[in-house]
Write an enzyme that holds these catalytic residues in place. Structure first.
Site, short mmCIF file in Angstrom:
data_model
loop_
_atom_site.label_atom_id
_atom_site.label_comp_id
_atom_site.label_asym_id
_atom_site.label_seq_id
_atom_site.Cartn_x
_atom_site.Cartn_y
_atom_site.Cartn_z
N ASN B 395 0.83 -1.20 0.00
CA ASN B 395 0.00 0.00 0.00
C ASN B 395 0.87 1.26 0.00
OD1 ASN B 395 -1.84 2.03 0.36
ND2 ASN B 395 -2.68 1.28 2.28
N ASP B 396 1.48 1.56 1.13
CA ASP B 396 2.23 2.82 1.25
C ASP B 396 3.34 2.97 0.20
OD1 ASP B 396 0.68 3.65 3.34
OD2 ASP B 396 2.03 2.89 4.89
#
Lengths: 113, 467
Positions: B395-396
């Protein structure tokens, strides 16, 4: 000029080895960073050398004066106990570290063409 | 054996260790490197055994110790699943740390066995400093690694635990250790209590140092503890006047330090800020305030259809793939796509997963050829030519806010530019924000399709749809 203390030579070896480590580790491919950690783990268990010395301590090893000054007299026995435990710990790491590295490295395969 | 010959052999084993690390520059030479490492270890052990006086009891202790430890180590190495590698490495670090403490204690109690006693049996002041440092660093490595293990293994929550005034506590404990070291040196080694106080305090420091650090910062922690175990070994190398130990300690110490640096750079954070801990503590607030939009949801069939007709697919794995053990299903999916004539590559962010190189090992386990796996710098420019970016469990590391939103906590972190691909698929369990509660605006873009569900199940259903 007086003679150089041997400690300085050891310091020199250490500092040069840090530089060698710096350049060698930068050349490690990022894909192998996990095996790198596993193998550094295994080799740092060369501390077993110290454990072996501890496990072979004898009361009269350094002469009467040394044994007396070592204090409690049980110093050698205690050292052997510590050495024994340290040998176990380091052996787990040596066998575990090298074998798990080998297992990981065996998985890295090239594309079949 | 003469002391000179022994010293030369130790030097030889140090050089073999250097070659072991050198081998890791490419997967082709790595296996040979590992054998160099084993040879170096064998030489060091045999040299030591030839130099000491063996009596019956010590032979029993040595053979017994190596047998117990060796069998345990071999069994663990054989059985451990690849997904558990981060916690295994943490556990191994803890053993090195504890062994360093024990060796330092033995050197204090029986200096004559280590040939470091003075004429009166007293230890030199410098030796005392070295072994005090050895036990302090070793003890921090031990307890810190135990905490890291518990966090990685799930025995303990990965969330940061913040003690009140934790920085003051750490400084206080550090000062106490320094005072005790001075005391031990001044006593000429008679103040055994000071030695144990150093050790116990260092055990506590290891705990207070690691508990405030969150799960996603674990790659830095594991690397840092790797480095510490090296410095502990080096300190004892000085005490024992042993070249093999000195060289190894220096190698391992700098190796761990470089890995920590690479991991910090991968997150655009300073080493100090990671060590101080507490990152992500305000996560909930940030998530609530984040921009909410509508995300497009897709199904496995949609993903299968788009990817089958794509020219180039780049797969971006993250920690979620490791948790779900999705690497084998993912490989199966990639194989089918390749048969359909799709060009498949993998993109790995430096801090993906819980330890350096975590994703690479898992992909290798699933028999993904390593020449299909690329690092961030090598593949980032390819996303603009890709039809599909398939993000699974990451994600990040794909968050565009890191590039264009200066107010984002992760601004400045290098990210994989998946949004440049024509279509982005996100395999995720929920629409939740990532680590540190940072919202990913990518979820709400037009060319993004969310595939909500467990990574492994999703990959399996895509495989089914492809067949």
């Amino acid at each position: 000029m007086e003679a150089v203390d041997p400690v300085i030579f050891r310091l020199a070896i250490f500092v040069l080895a840090v530089f060698v480590g710096y350049y060698v580790v930068w050349s490690v491919t990022p894909a192998l960073h996990t095996p790198l950690m596993a193998v550094t783990n295994a080799i740092s268990s060369v501390i077993i050398v110290g454990a072996l010395l501890a496990a072979t301590a004898t009361a009269g090893g350094g002469g009467e004066a040394a044994a007396a000054a070592a204090g409690e007299g049980g110093g050698a026995g205690f050292s052997r106990l510590l050495g024994f435990i340290a040998i176990i710990l380091a052996s787990v790491n040596i066998f575990g570290g090298f074998l798990v590295t080998q297992r990981m490295l065996a998985m890295y395969k090239k594309k079949e063409r | 054996m003469s002391a000179n010959l022994a010293a030369l052999l130790y030097l030889g084993s140090g050089i073999l260790f250097i070659m072991a690390l050198r081998g890791l520059s490419s997967p082709e030479t790595a296996r040979q490197g590992n054998f160099f490492g084993m040879a170096g270890m064998a030489i060091a052990i045999v040299t030591t055994l030839l130099a000491v006086n063996l009596d019956f009891l010590s032979i029993v202790l040595i053979i017994g110790g190596v047998a117990i430890g060796g069998v345990a180590g071999a069994v663990i190495a054989k059985r451990i699943p690849m997904t558990a590698m981060p916690q295994l490495v943490a556990a191994f670090h803890s053993l090195v740390g504890l062994a360093a403490v024990l060796v330092a204690a033995a050197a204090l109690y029986a200096p004559e066995a280590f040939h470091i006693a003075g004429p009166l049996g007293n230890l030199k002041t410098l030796s005392l400093l070295e072994l005090a440092l050895g036990t302090a660093i070793g003890a921090i490595t031990f307890s810190g690694s135990v905490i890291a293990f518990a966090k990685l293994n799930g025995n303990m929550s990965g969330a940061p635990i913040l003690l009140p005034a934790r920085h003051l506590i750490n400084i206080g404990l550090g000062v106490f250790i320094v005072i005790m070291i001075a005391f031990l040196m001044a006593s000429g080694g008679d103040a055994k209590l000071a030695f144990w106080l150093i050790t116990i305090t260092a055990f506590i420091v290891g705990v207070t140092l690691i508990i405030p650090i969150g799960g996603a910062d674990m790659p830095v922690v594991v690397s840092m503890l790797n480095s510490y175990s090296g410095w502990a070994a080096a300190a004892l190398g000085f005490t024992l006047e042993n070249t093999a130990l000195l060289v190894t300690g220096a190698l391992v110490g700098s190796s761990g330090a470089i890995l920590s640096y690479i991991m910090c750079k991968g997150m655009n954070r300073s080493f100090i800020s990671v060590i101080l801990g507490g990152f992500g503590e305000t996560g909930d607030a940030a998530a609530d305030a984040g921009p909410q939009g509508t995300a497009k949801q897709g199904s496995a069939e949609d993903a299968a259809f788009v990817m089958k007709n794509a020219g180039k697919v780049i797969i971006v794995p993250g920690y979620g793939m490791a948790v779900a053990q999705a690497q084998h299903a993912l490989k199966e999916m990639a194989d089918i796509l390749k048969e359909e004539g799709v060009d498949v590559a993998y993109a790995i962010h430096p801090v993906a997963g819980r330890m350096p190189g975590h994703m690479n090992v898992l992909l290798a386990e699933a028999q993904v050829p390593y020449d299909e796996v690329f690092e961030l710098e090598d593949i980032n420019s390819d996303f603009s030519n890709a039809d599909v970016a398939f993000v699974i469990g990451a994600n990040d590391v794909t968050n565009p806010a890191a590039e264009d939103d200066p107010s984002s906590p992760i601004y400045g972190m290098p990210v994989l530019q998946v949004w440049k691909a024509r279509t982005v698929f996100f395999v995720k369990r929920s629409l939740g924000s990532g680590y540190a509660g940072v919202e990913n605006p990518l979820f709400f873009r037009d060319n993004t399709m969310m595939l909500l569900g467990d990574a492994k199940k999703m990959a399996e259903s895509i495989v089914k749809s492809l067949e």
